[in-house]
Design a protein around this motif. Structure first.
Motif, mmCIF file in Angstrom:
data_model
loop_
_atom_site.group_PDB
_atom_site.id
_atom_site.type_symbol
_atom_site.label_atom_id
_atom_site.label_comp_id
_atom_site.label_asym_id
_atom_site.label_seq_id
_atom_site.Cartn_x
_atom_site.Cartn_y
_atom_site.Cartn_z
ATOM 1 N N GLY A 319 0.787 -1.229 0.000
ATOM 2 C CA GLY A 319 0.000 0.000 0.000
ATOM 3 C C GLY A 319 0.813 1.270 0.000
ATOM 4 O O GLY A 319 0.252 2.367 0.043
ATOM 5 N N MET A 321 3.339 4.219 -1.551
ATOM 6 C CA MET A 321 3.451 4.866 -2.846
ATOM 7 C C MET A 321 4.678 5.771 -2.863
ATOM 8 O O MET A 321 4.707 6.804 -2.195
ATOM 9 N N CYS A 326 3.662 7.566 -7.393
ATOM 10 C CA CYS A 326 2.681 8.654 -7.393
ATOM 11 C C CYS A 326 2.621 9.331 -8.762
ATOM 12 O O CYS A 326 1.532 9.647 -9.263
ATOM 13 N N SER A 354 -4.432 2.516 -0.061
ATOM 14 C CA SER A 354 -3.114 3.157 -0.006
ATOM 15 C C SER A 354 -2.778 3.473 1.437
ATOM 16 O O SER A 354 -3.670 3.729 2.256
ATOM 17 N N GLY A 406 -2.739 7.969 2.309
ATOM 18 C CA GLY A 406 -3.508 7.116 1.418
ATOM 19 C C GLY A 406 -4.997 7.289 1.625
ATOM 20 O O GLY A 406 -5.781 7.282 0.658
#
Length: 565
Positions: A319, A321, A326, A354, A406
């Motif tokens: 999860g 990023m 991104c 996320s 997220g």
């Protein structure tokens, strides 16, 4: 009842059990299993009616389980025993498995059975299975066991291998000798089972370019082929390795720690291998999100359409990023927004939505502070793009958990639809961060300033029921991940086909203009980032120590006070 959760970590399952018990009116505390003395002190302090262990990797002290009822949640069917139950289920390709709640006794996993719930084993990684099918069964079994205990009349059944439904067995630790891949013999299905049985921990030990690495995760490839064992492609951080009858993608690697060397942790595979990939002539083989949607191949991004509804699916390991992830998602989002649809649904088909910025990639950077800054700005760019989309109705579909930035990404959408089993963590405090992603705009807008302050300060998980009640999410769908996906499609089609959509989009555009006139989005971003830059650049800020502890999985010295109840 007063229920104390004893757990080796406040992980996704422990959080979900915590949420479910609180929603049923129980007083719930948590004590991390940081040693027998810590557990004894926690029990004495909380004075529980019942102790429940949703995730425990060590034995409960005898003087605790002999004095208090202690129920252990074990990820195996009745009779299953040993520390690697789920690893064996995935490795052997079991079609069905189970979760059993049993009472703690002197012999591990051999106590009386309070509840047992079966589940179908999906072809996916162990950690994904754990957060979905295992977690669903575990919560059902744990709640049933608590209900039976509270009734006062239920007698747990002794473990008896003579009973027809006791199908488990004592299994050894799933050591590397069982996980080893023979690239000259193992077919793709076998390689995938071995990789997926170890995808989060401990990984599969292997050799690449003369050095030992642990391989994490696995995805089948439908087109690329090569000599068995050879690296034949890379894509968005993952590497593709040929098998005897196909190929598999490996998203992450962890170098084996050398004697006296620094601790190692998981990172995108191509980043770990670095120049060796270039020297070996391994090509980057891209795939578009729309092409990936119709193939069996590795892609963190997929895009498809059904009538007036576009679906932009993203699935990032753990999860998290990174800056690059991104930016790729932002590019895919802009492409999706340009399509002739009226509704755009964001989110993976299952598992994490996320968890925000990628702490492992940040920790590995030459300058973690500057990488933190780049990552949070890339997240902000993505959230801003969603917030300023006024010609489409946007929906964030949370099939799984979301946390920190997220979750704030989800709140940027017009509506948030959430699976009933999802756990939300709308806070940054536990990582020593003020937070960004326009949370000071979106969170109070949804739940009010007072509720926003409470959520961010309490730093406790929020279940879907509470989230719906306070306005953090707009709709909640029940059932497993497959049922949730169908429900999302039905709901999205209904929104697209509603007569009021055009008027709704006009009203949305006006609200955005009105909000911008009161306080521009740029002002929210500037204020948040001023606080975050201090968090990142000041070496005395707790963020740096907390980030390192998270990445290296360091045990805390004590259970955090906010969990003790």
């Amino acid at each position: 009842m007063r229920i104390l959760l004893i757990a080796s970590a406040f992980n996704s399952l422990t959080q979900r059990v915590h949420v479910e018990l609180r929603e049923r009116g129980h007083t719930v505390g948590v004590e991390l299993a940081l040693g027998d003395g810590v557990v004894r002190a926690g029990v004495a302090r909380f004075r529980p009616d019942l102790i429940l262990a949703p995730m425990l990797t060590r034995a409960v002290p005898e003087d605790v389980w002999s004095r208090y009822p202690v129920l252990i949640v074990h990820p195996g069917p009745k009779g299953d025993r040993g520390p690697s139950s789920l690893d064996w289920a995935v490795h052997q390709g079991a079609a069905e498995w189970g979760v059993t709640v049993l009472q703690a006794v002197a012999e591990m996993d051999a106590g009386p059975i309070w509840a047992s719930v079966p589940f179908a084993v999906r072809a996916c990684g162990k950690s994904e299975l754990y957060r979905n099918e295992v977690a669903d069964a575990a919560v059902e079994a744990a709640l049933l066991a608590v209900e039976r205990f509270e009734s006062g009349w239920y007698a747990p059944e002794p473990l008896d291998y003579g009973q027809w439904d006791v199908t488990g067995q004592l299994r050894p630790y799933h050591a590397q000798e069982f996980r080893r891949i023979d690239w000259d013999r193992d077919d793709t299905a076998t390689v995938l089972r071995k990789l997926r049985a170890a995808d989060s921990q401990p990984g599969v030990l292997d050799v690449l370019f003369g050095r030992e690495y642990f391989l994490h995760g696995g995805c089948a490839e439908d087109e690329l082929r090569g000599r068995p064992g050879e690296l034949i492609a890379s894509r968005d951080g993952a590497v593709c390795r040929a098998t005897v009858d196909g190929a598999v993608w490996i998203p992450q690697l962890r170098p084996r720690r050398e004697a006296g060397g620094p601790p190692a942790f998981k990172l995108p595979a191509a980043r770990v291998l670095g120049p060796a990939l270039v020297l070996a002539g391994v090509p980057e083989v891209p795939v578009s999100p729309s092409a990936a949607a119709g193939r069996q191949t590795w892609s963190e991004l997929r895009y498809r359409e059904e009538g007036e509804v576009g679906y932009l699916e993203f699935a990032f390991p753990g999860g998290a990023m990174s800056t690059a992830q991104c930016r790729r998602l932002l590019a895919a989002y802009r492409t999706a927004v340009a399509r002739p649809t009226s509704v755009l649904v964001l989110g993976p088909g299952r598992d994490f939505f996320s968890n925000g910025i990628h702490l492992n990639v940040i920790e590995a950077a030459a300058d973690p502070a500057e990488e933190s800054w780049a990552n949070i700005n890339a997240m902000d760019d993505l959230v801003e793009a969603v917030l300023t989309t006024t010609d489409k109705y946007t929906v964030a579909a949370l099939a799984g958990n979301a946390a920190a930035g997220g979750l704030m990404l989800a709140l940027a959408a017009d509506e948030v639809w959430c699976r009933a089993s999802a756990v939300l963590n709308p806070h940054y405090r536990l990582m020593g961060l003020y937070g960004s992603e326009y949370w000071t705009y979106t969170l109070p807008r949804r739940v009010g300033a007072e509720q926003a302050d409470r959520l961010t300060a309490a730093a406790l998980p929020v279940g879907a029921g509470e989230a719906l009640a306070i306005g953090l999410v707009d709709r909640v769908g029940t059932g497993d991940s497959t049922a949730f996906r169908r429900w999302v499609q039905e709901q999205a089609a209904g929104v697209a086909g509603s007569g009021g959509l055009a008027a709704g989009l006009l009203a949305k555009k006006q609200r955005r203009a009105d909000d911008e006139a009161v306080k521009p989005l740029a002002a929210y971003r500037a204020e948040e980032l001023a606080r975050m830059r201090h968090n990142f650049l000041d070496p005395g800020e707790s963020y740096h120590q907390l980030r390192r502890a998270f990445v290296h999985k360091s045990c805390p010295d004590a259970t955090p006070a906010h969990l003790r109840g």
